[in-house]
Scaffold this active site. Sequence first.
Site, PDB file in Angstrom:
ATOM      1  N   LYS A   1       0.842  -1.205   0.000  1.00 15.34           N
ATOM      2  CA  LYS A   1       0.000   0.000   0.000  1.00 15.34           C
ATOM      3  C   LYS A   1       0.878   1.258   0.000  1.00 15.34           C
ATOM      4  O   LYS A   1       1.732   1.421   0.873  1.00 15.34           O
ATOM      5  CB  LYS A   1      -0.905   0.011   1.240  1.00 15.34           C
TER       6      LYS A   1
ATOM      7  N   ASP B   1      -2.685  10.434   3.285  1.00 10.98           N
ATOM      8  CA  ASP B   1      -4.063  10.022   3.569  1.00 10.98           C
ATOM      9  C   ASP B   1      -4.766  11.077   4.417  1.00 10.98           C
ATOM     10  O   ASP B   1      -4.626  11.105   5.637  1.00 10.98           O
ATOM     11  CB  ASP B   1      -4.043   8.666   4.303  1.00 10.98           C
TER      12      ASP B   1
ATOM     13  N   LYS C   1      -9.991  13.218   8.033  1.00  9.67           N
ATOM     14  CA  LYS C   1      -9.411  12.897   9.336  1.00  9.67           C
ATOM     15  C   LYS C   1      -9.345  14.160  10.201  1.00  9.67           C
ATOM     16  O   LYS C   1      -9.260  15.267   9.660  1.00  9.67           O
ATOM     17  CB  LYS C   1      -7.974  12.387   9.143  1.00  9.67           C
TER      18      LYS C   1
ATOM     19  N   ASP D   1       1.710   6.790   5.181  1.00 11.67           N
ATOM     20  CA  ASP D   1       0.734   5.793   4.731  1.00 11.67           C
ATOM     21  C   ASP D   1       1.174   5.084   3.438  1.00 11.67           C
ATOM     22  O   ASP D   1       0.428   4.299   2.879  1.00 11.67           O
ATOM     23  CB  ASP D   1      -0.635   6.462   4.556  1.00 11.67           C
TER      24      ASP D   1
ATOM     25  N   ASP E   1     -12.165   7.090   4.225  1.00  7.69           N
ATOM     26  CA  ASP E   1     -10.899   6.936   4.944  1.00  7.69           C
ATOM     27  C   ASP E   1     -10.470   5.460   5.016  1.00  7.69           C
ATOM     28  O   ASP E   1      -9.341   5.166   5.400  1.00  7.69           O
ATOM     29  CB  ASP E   1     -11.033   7.523   6.352  1.00  7.69           C
TER      30      ASP E   1
ATOM     31  N   GLU F   1      -9.483   3.678   2.672  1.00  7.29           N
ATOM     32  CA  GLU F   1      -9.080   3.705   1.257  1.00  7.29           C
ATOM     33  C   GLU F   1      -8.028   2.659   0.924  1.00  7.29           C
ATOM     34  O   GLU F   1      -7.903   2.261  -0.230  1.00  7.29           O
ATOM     35  CB  GLU F   1      -8.557   5.106   0.897  1.00  7.29           C
TER      36      GLU F   1
ATOM     37  N   ARG G   1      -7.780  -0.528   1.588  1.00  9.04           N
ATOM     38  CA  ARG G   1      -8.355  -1.763   1.050  1.00  9.04           C
ATOM     39  C   ARG G   1      -8.897  -1.550  -0.363  1.00  9.04           C
ATOM     40  O   ARG G   1      -8.933  -2.474  -1.157  1.00  9.04           O
ATOM     41  CB  ARG G   1      -9.439  -2.274   2.016  1.00  9.04           C
TER      42      ARG G   1
HETATM   43  N1  BES Z   1      -3.953   4.849   6.929  1.00 13.38           N
HETATM   44  C1  BES Z   1      -5.050   4.639   7.818  1.00 13.38           C
HETATM   45  C2  BES Z   1      -4.694   3.708   8.974  1.00 13.38           C
HETATM   46  C3  BES Z   1      -3.871   4.325  10.058  1.00 13.38           C
HETATM   47  C4  BES Z   1      -4.455   5.150  11.001  1.00 13.38           C
HETATM   48  C5  BES Z   1      -2.549   4.029  10.190  1.00 13.38           C
HETATM   49  C6  BES Z   1      -3.711   5.672  12.028  1.00 13.38           C
HETATM   50  C7  BES Z   1      -1.790   4.542  11.226  1.00 13.38           C
HETATM   51  C8  BES Z   1      -2.370   5.379  12.144  1.00 13.38           C
HETATM   52  C9  BES Z   1      -6.209   4.021   7.060  1.00 13.38           C
HETATM   53  O1  BES Z   1      -6.343   4.407   5.753  1.00 13.38           O
HETATM   54  C10 BES Z   1      -7.432   4.442   7.790  1.00 13.38           C
HETATM   55  O2  BES Z   1      -7.717   5.597   7.777  1.00 13.38           O
HETATM   56  N2  BES Z   1      -8.137   3.498   8.399  1.00 13.38           N
HETATM   57  C11 BES Z   1      -9.296   3.769   9.139  1.00 13.38           C
HETATM   58  C12 BES Z   1     -10.315   2.728   8.792  1.00 13.38           C
HETATM   59  C13 BES Z   1     -11.696   3.040   9.304  1.00 13.38           C
HETATM   60  C14 BES Z   1     -12.255   4.230   8.569  1.00 13.38           C
HETATM   61  C15 BES Z   1     -12.563   1.833   9.095  1.00 13.38           C
HETATM   62  C16 BES Z   1      -8.931   3.727  10.622  1.00 13.38           C
HETATM   63  O3  BES Z   1      -8.093   2.912  10.997  1.00 13.38           O
HETATM   64  O4  BES Z   1      -9.443   4.550  11.365  1.00 13.38           O
HETATM   65 ZN    ZN Z   2      -4.655   4.994   4.810  1.00 12.24          ZN
HETATM   66 MN    MN Z   3      -7.483   6.206   5.588  1.00  7.59          MN
END
Ligand code: BES
Ligand code: ZN
Ligand code: MN
Length: 490
Positions: free
Chosen positions: A262, A267, A274, A285, A344, A346, A348
């Site tokens: 990825k 992000d 966010k 990310d 968010d 994204e 996947r």
């Molecule tokens: N890149 C983030 C995951 C992440 C968050 C990595 C904080 C490191 C620190 C990912 O794209 C994301 O935003 N995931 C969300 C998923 C949710 C919306 C289901 C998350 O983890 O909050």
């Molecule tokens: Zn992300």
């Molecule tokens: Mn995200």
Amino acid sequence: MDFTASSANLLNIKADSLILMTGSQLQNSAKALDESLDGAISSLLKAGDFSGKASESTVMHIPGADGKRIILLGIDGAETAQQQIKVIKAGAAALLRTPAKKAVWVGEGLAEDNEWQAGIIARSIQAASYKYMPLPKRAAKKSPAQKLKSLTYWVPRKADNKAANAGLKYGAAVGNGMNAARQLGNLPANICTPNYLSDQAKALAKGQAKVTTTVLSEAQMAKLKMGSLLSVSAGSDEPGKLIVIKYQGRKQGAKPVVLVGKAVTFDTGGISLKPGGGMDEMKYDMCGGASVIGVINALIETQMPINVVAIIPAVENMPNGNATKPGDVVTSMSGQTIEVLNTDAEGRLILCDALTYADRFKPDTVIDIATLTGAVIGALGKETAGLLSNNDELAEGLLSSGLRSGDRAWRLPLYEEYDALLKSNFADIANIGGPQAGTITAACFLARFTKKYKWAHLDVAGTAWVSGAQKGSTGRPVPILMDYLRSKAK
Ligand code: BES
Ligand code: ZN
Ligand code: MN
């Protein structure tokens, strides 16, 4: 840095520094050295200046030998691979704090396996030498001059030289691969864009007979019907890229391991924006993609006999007027439709199309690496990566590679009850599964696209970088991936 193994008489090796691993009880070469130094080491122990406890270090100077030093490195209590790696890291840090130019590391006392130990030492020294290079212009040049020029790994028996040399070569390559990944991770998102990553991947292949890089544009991805991936880059002015790097270390025919990384170069969350605090860290990310580039780097350096294909979906997740909105339904390359309930989630969305694309390489195994969920930090903290897999043998192989390399992972389940949480009223699948078990539901989403092959997923959202005063990319999971590939190449 120059690494070589030697079994020559310790006192005859030309060096300004010697790292001696010992506990409170002096053994073998430590004892012999102590005797030739009129008990200088044992008197430090006796006086309590050095206790021999794991990871403790003391620098002592050899009287009358113009600045020659011995770095005593404690080993007492270091029994597991993890504890021994910690000792070696402390030793590498202690060595680099001195002005040493030519050092000898006495490979006795700590671990039995010289090849493994030499590998961890070389890797740790390379990793400890990493310095962030601020701009791509300077990054293109050689890294700043390193004080330490060479390290001799000393083995008591000549017969161990060969294994030690193999370990040094491998470990140095892993360390360099980690540093390459760290550099990409640390670069800000206004420099490290999908386009920049594409250029770096192309540069990797230059002059390398075993390596070819191709980069698919958004138009080419549209032709392949990668509607899910493209729905993420839709909201950004930076065009998305699909980077494919082939490393052919074996004859044609041999099925490759496909690594999918990825690379969301920033992000923001998209329309599901966010919160502002700490958002800068979302430049990290793309660390999954960066680790895959680091692995290819290390494969080139070792010329490892294995076939690997790296696939890096690289996009920026931004909320402009073309951005995907919550509730939008997109069609993935697999034909499955996806309701984007949260923009968010994204990672996947880009991975699923890359994982479908992976099938055309007739993979032996597919491993994806992603900073996928904040939830994995809740589950495993910053120490351990989340591992999910549809194949027990693959999962166990990766778990043992994690232990051997000190880059550990822990497996979570993919039970169908979690998959059921992804039900959508308007598409084949929703892109989020609700507030619980976020790491598992994310992996269940990916599992819908990986049914044709053996697959494992590493969620490295907790391990790829550290926050706070030491903020920076760690180079993980290059070590676990390299260990796994090496065990397959053997
Ligand atoms: N890149 C983030 C995951 C992440 C968050 C990595 C904080 C490191 C620190 C990912 O794209 C994301 O935003 N995931 C969300 C998923 C949710 C919306 C289901 C998350 O983890 O909050
Ligand atoms: Zn992300
Ligand atoms: Mn995200």
